[in-house]
Design a protein around this motif. Structure first.
Motif, PDB file in Angstrom:
ATOM      1  N   MET A  61       0.837  -1.130  -0.162  1.00  0.00           N
ATOM      2  CA  MET A  61       0.035  -0.007   0.033  1.00  0.00           C
ATOM      3  C   MET A  61       0.976   1.058   0.052  1.00  0.00           C
ATOM      4  O   MET A  61       1.600   1.587   1.095  1.00  0.00           O
ATOM      5  CB  MET A  61      -0.857  -0.132   1.143  1.00  0.00           C
ATOM      6  CG  MET A  61      -1.872   1.191   1.507  1.00  0.00           C
ATOM      7  SD  MET A  61      -2.702   1.170   2.868  1.00  0.00           S
ATOM      8  CE  MET A  61      -3.475  -0.574   2.726  1.00  0.00           C
ATOM      9  N   SER A  62       1.089   2.122  -1.046  1.00  0.00           N
ATOM     10  CA  SER A  62       1.936   3.139  -1.288  1.00  0.00           C
ATOM     11  C   SER A  62       1.419   4.161  -0.502  1.00  0.00           C
ATOM     12  O   SER A  62       0.097   4.387  -0.173  1.00  0.00           O
ATOM     13  CB  SER A  62       2.127   3.589  -2.560  1.00  0.00           C
ATOM     14  OG  SER A  62       1.187   4.639  -3.015  1.00  0.00           O
ATOM     15  N   GLY A  63       2.076   4.933   0.325  1.00  0.00           N
ATOM     16  CA  GLY A  63       1.707   6.431   1.081  1.00  0.00           C
ATOM     17  C   GLY A  63       1.583   5.936   2.434  1.00  0.00           C
ATOM     18  O   GLY A  63       1.130   6.620   3.305  1.00  0.00           O
ATOM     19  N   PHE A  64       1.388   4.594   2.877  1.00  0.00           N
ATOM     20  CA  PHE A  64       1.046   4.265   4.202  1.00  0.00           C
ATOM     21  C   PHE A  64       2.364   4.221   5.086  1.00  0.00           C
ATOM     22  O   PHE A  64       3.242   3.509   5.094  1.00  0.00           O
ATOM     23  CB  PHE A  64       0.437   2.749   4.115  1.00  0.00           C
ATOM     24  CG  PHE A  64       0.100   2.174   5.595  1.00  0.00           C
ATOM     25  CD1 PHE A  64      -1.023   2.568   6.151  1.00  0.00           C
ATOM     26  CD2 PHE A  64       1.075   1.524   6.270  1.00  0.00           C
ATOM     27  CE1 PHE A  64      -1.431   1.980   7.551  1.00  0.00           C
ATOM     28  CE2 PHE A  64       0.725   1.123   7.624  1.00  0.00           C
ATOM     29  CZ  PHE A  64      -0.424   1.398   8.076  1.00  0.00           C
ATOM     30  N   ASP A  65       2.176   5.224   6.054  1.00  0.00           N
ATOM     31  CA  ASP A  65       3.358   5.339   6.995  1.00  0.00           C
ATOM     32  C   ASP A  65       2.618   5.606   8.413  1.00  0.00           C
ATOM     33  O   ASP A  65       2.487   6.677   8.815  1.00  0.00           O
ATOM     34  CB  ASP A  65       4.297   6.629   6.501  1.00  0.00           C
ATOM     35  CG  ASP A  65       5.697   6.704   7.127  1.00  0.00           C
ATOM     36  OD1 ASP A  65       5.635   5.906   8.171  1.00  0.00           O
ATOM     37  OD2 ASP A  65       6.099   7.621   6.868  1.00  0.00           O
ATOM     38  N   VAL A  66       2.663   4.457   9.029  1.00  0.00           N
ATOM     39  CA  VAL A  66       2.061   4.717  10.430  1.00  0.00           C
ATOM     40  C   VAL A  66       3.312   5.564  11.465  1.00  0.00           C
ATOM     41  O   VAL A  66       2.711   5.918  12.302  1.00  0.00           O
ATOM     42  CB  VAL A  66       2.005   3.241  10.988  1.00  0.00           C
ATOM     43  CG1 VAL A  66       3.408   2.350  11.219  1.00  0.00           C
ATOM     44  CG2 VAL A  66       0.883   3.277  12.209  1.00  0.00           C
ATOM     45  N   ASN A  67       4.468   5.580  11.016  1.00  0.00           N
ATOM     46  CA  ASN A  67       5.404   6.336  11.866  1.00  0.00           C
ATOM     47  C   ASN A  67       5.152   7.704  11.840  1.00  0.00           C
ATOM     48  O   ASN A  67       5.699   8.465  12.370  1.00  0.00           O
ATOM     49  CB  ASN A  67       6.792   6.087  11.162  1.00  0.00           C
ATOM     50  CG  ASN A  67       7.160   4.545  11.252  1.00  0.00           C
ATOM     51  OD1 ASN A  67       7.127   4.157  12.429  1.00  0.00           O
ATOM     52  ND2 ASN A  67       7.876   4.010  10.356  1.00  0.00           N
ATOM     53  N   ARG A  68       4.279   8.402  10.923  1.00  0.00           N
ATOM     54  CA  ARG A  68       3.703   9.753  11.097  1.00  0.00           C
ATOM     55  C   ARG A  68       2.999  10.036  12.098  1.00  0.00           C
ATOM     56  O   ARG A  68       2.657  10.887  12.178  1.00  0.00           O
ATOM     57  CB  ARG A  68       3.366  10.117   9.585  1.00  0.00           C
ATOM     58  CG  ARG A  68       4.296  10.145   8.376  1.00  0.00           C
ATOM     59  CD  ARG A  68       3.658  10.429   7.239  1.00  0.00           C
ATOM     60  NE  ARG A  68       2.787  11.766   7.125  1.00  0.00           N
ATOM     61  CZ  ARG A  68       1.764  12.028   6.434  1.00  0.00           C
ATOM     62  NH1 ARG A  68       1.344  11.192   5.787  1.00  0.00           N
ATOM     63  NH2 ARG A  68       1.259  13.265   6.626  1.00  0.00           N
ATOM     64  N   LEU A  69       2.396   8.901  12.617  1.00  0.00           N
ATOM     65  CA  LEU A  69       1.636   9.247  13.890  1.00  0.00           C
ATOM     66  C   LEU A  69       2.309   9.670  15.104  1.00  0.00           C
ATOM     67  O   LEU A  69       3.459   9.187  15.210  1.00  0.00           O
ATOM     68  CB  LEU A  69       0.784   8.016  14.334  1.00  0.00           C
ATOM     69  CG  LEU A  69      -0.487   7.564  13.612  1.00  0.00           C
ATOM     70  CD1 LEU A  69      -0.812   6.204  14.079  1.00  0.00           C
ATOM     71  CD2 LEU A  69      -1.297   8.561  13.659  1.00  0.00           C
ATOM     72  N   ASP A  70       1.904  10.749  15.816  1.00  0.00           N
ATOM     73  CA  ASP A  70       2.589  11.317  16.855  1.00  0.00           C
ATOM     74  C   ASP A  70       2.605  10.530  18.056  1.00  0.00           C
ATOM     75  O   ASP A  70       1.484  10.282  18.635  1.00  0.00           O
ATOM     76  CB  ASP A  70       1.840  12.689  17.114  1.00  0.00           C
ATOM     77  CG  ASP A  70       2.646  13.527  18.194  1.00  0.00           C
ATOM     78  OD1 ASP A  70       3.145  12.833  19.157  1.00  0.00           O
ATOM     79  OD2 ASP A  70       2.678  14.793  17.996  1.00  0.00           O
ATOM     80  N   LEU A 105      -4.641   7.481   6.856  1.00  0.00           N
ATOM     81  CA  LEU A 105      -4.080   6.019   7.132  1.00  0.00           C
ATOM     82  C   LEU A 105      -5.482   5.299   6.885  1.00  0.00           C
ATOM     83  O   LEU A 105      -5.516   4.125   6.439  1.00  0.00           O
ATOM     84  CB  LEU A 105      -3.639   5.818   8.294  1.00  0.00           C
ATOM     85  CG  LEU A 105      -2.238   6.234   8.728  1.00  0.00           C
ATOM     86  CD1 LEU A 105      -1.926   5.803  10.143  1.00  0.00           C
ATOM     87  CD2 LEU A 105      -1.217   5.391   7.763  1.00  0.00           C
ATOM     88  N   VAL A 106      -6.515   5.889   7.569  1.00  0.00           N
ATOM     89  CA  VAL A 106      -7.965   5.194   7.585  1.00  0.00           C
ATOM     90  C   VAL A 106      -8.585   5.150   6.045  1.00  0.00           C
ATOM     91  O   VAL A 106      -9.046   4.221   5.291  1.00  0.00           O
ATOM     92  CB  VAL A 106      -9.115   5.752   8.326  1.00  0.00           C
ATOM     93  CG1 VAL A 106     -10.269   5.230   8.224  1.00  0.00           C
ATOM     94  CG2 VAL A 106      -8.531   5.497   9.866  1.00  0.00           C
ATOM     95  N   ASP A 107      -8.569   6.276   5.433  1.00  0.00           N
ATOM     96  CA  ASP A 107      -8.727   6.480   3.969  1.00  0.00           C
ATOM     97  C   ASP A 107      -8.022   5.428   3.137  1.00  0.00           C
ATOM     98  O   ASP A 107      -8.600   4.887   2.042  1.00  0.00           O
ATOM     99  CB  ASP A 107      -8.567   7.808   3.593  1.00  0.00           C
ATOM    100  CG  ASP A 107      -9.775   8.986   4.015  1.00  0.00           C
ATOM    101  OD1 ASP A 107     -10.586   8.276   4.704  1.00  0.00           O
ATOM    102  OD2 ASP A 107      -9.129  10.095   3.856  1.00  0.00           O
ATOM    103  N   LYS A 108      -6.648   5.042   3.454  1.00  0.00           N
ATOM    104  CA  LYS A 108      -5.792   4.255   2.661  1.00  0.00           C
ATOM    105  C   LYS A 108      -6.078   2.592   2.720  1.00  0.00           C
ATOM    106  O   LYS A 108      -5.944   1.917   2.076  1.00  0.00           O
ATOM    107  CB  LYS A 108      -4.389   4.441   2.645  1.00  0.00           C
ATOM    108  CG  LYS A 108      -4.203   5.806   2.011  1.00  0.00           C
ATOM    109  CD  LYS A 108      -2.837   6.219   2.323  1.00  0.00           C
ATOM    110  CE  LYS A 108      -2.385   7.468   1.871  1.00  0.00           C
ATOM    111  NZ  LYS A 108      -2.476   8.076   0.838  1.00  0.00           N
ATOM    112  N   ALA A 109      -6.876   2.602   3.871  1.00  0.00           N
ATOM    113  CA  ALA A 109      -7.100   1.103   4.316  1.00  0.00           C
ATOM    114  C   ALA A 109      -8.289   0.484   3.507  1.00  0.00           C
ATOM    115  O   ALA A 109      -9.023   1.102   2.794  1.00  0.00           O
ATOM    116  CB  ALA A 109      -7.642   1.301   5.696  1.00  0.00           C
TER     117      ALA A 109
END
Length: 99
Positions: A1-10, A95-99
């Motif tokens: 999944m491109s653009g998925f980066d959970v590391n961007r969550l604070d 993240l939710v929109d990409k799921a």
């Protein structure tokens, strides 16, 4: 999944209690300790730890005073906290929109 980066969550916000604190304060601006404790169904010690973590990163300000002879602790969201919370919601939404 491109653009998925959970590391961007604070990480400072991404815990159940810290997220609850930030969501509540984003709406209420400020709240006293007992109000937060009741709303979040948290223990005194656990809430204190999470408030301190948010204060350490500058997302909230803790204001201590007295009401008569009784100590009163209030938490208030800061401009940096409001901005961080808004960004957190945008990242989470992405993240939710990409799921």
């Amino acid at each position: 999944m491109s653009g998925f980066d959970v590391n961007r969550l604070d990480d400072a916000i991404h815990g159940r209690l810290r997220l609850g604190i930030m969501a509540y304060l984003a709406d209420a601006e400020s709240a006293d300790f007992n109000e937060l404790k009741a709303m979040l169904e948290a223990t005194q010690g656990n809430l204190s730890i999470h408030l301190r973590k948010l204060e350490d990163v500058g997302y909230i300000e803790i204001i201590k005073s007295f009401q008569g002879r009784k100590p009163l602790t209030r938490a208030q969201i800061t401009p940096a906290g409001r901005k961080a919370f808004s960004n957190y919601l945008k990242v989470l939404s992405g993240l939710v929109d990409k799921a």
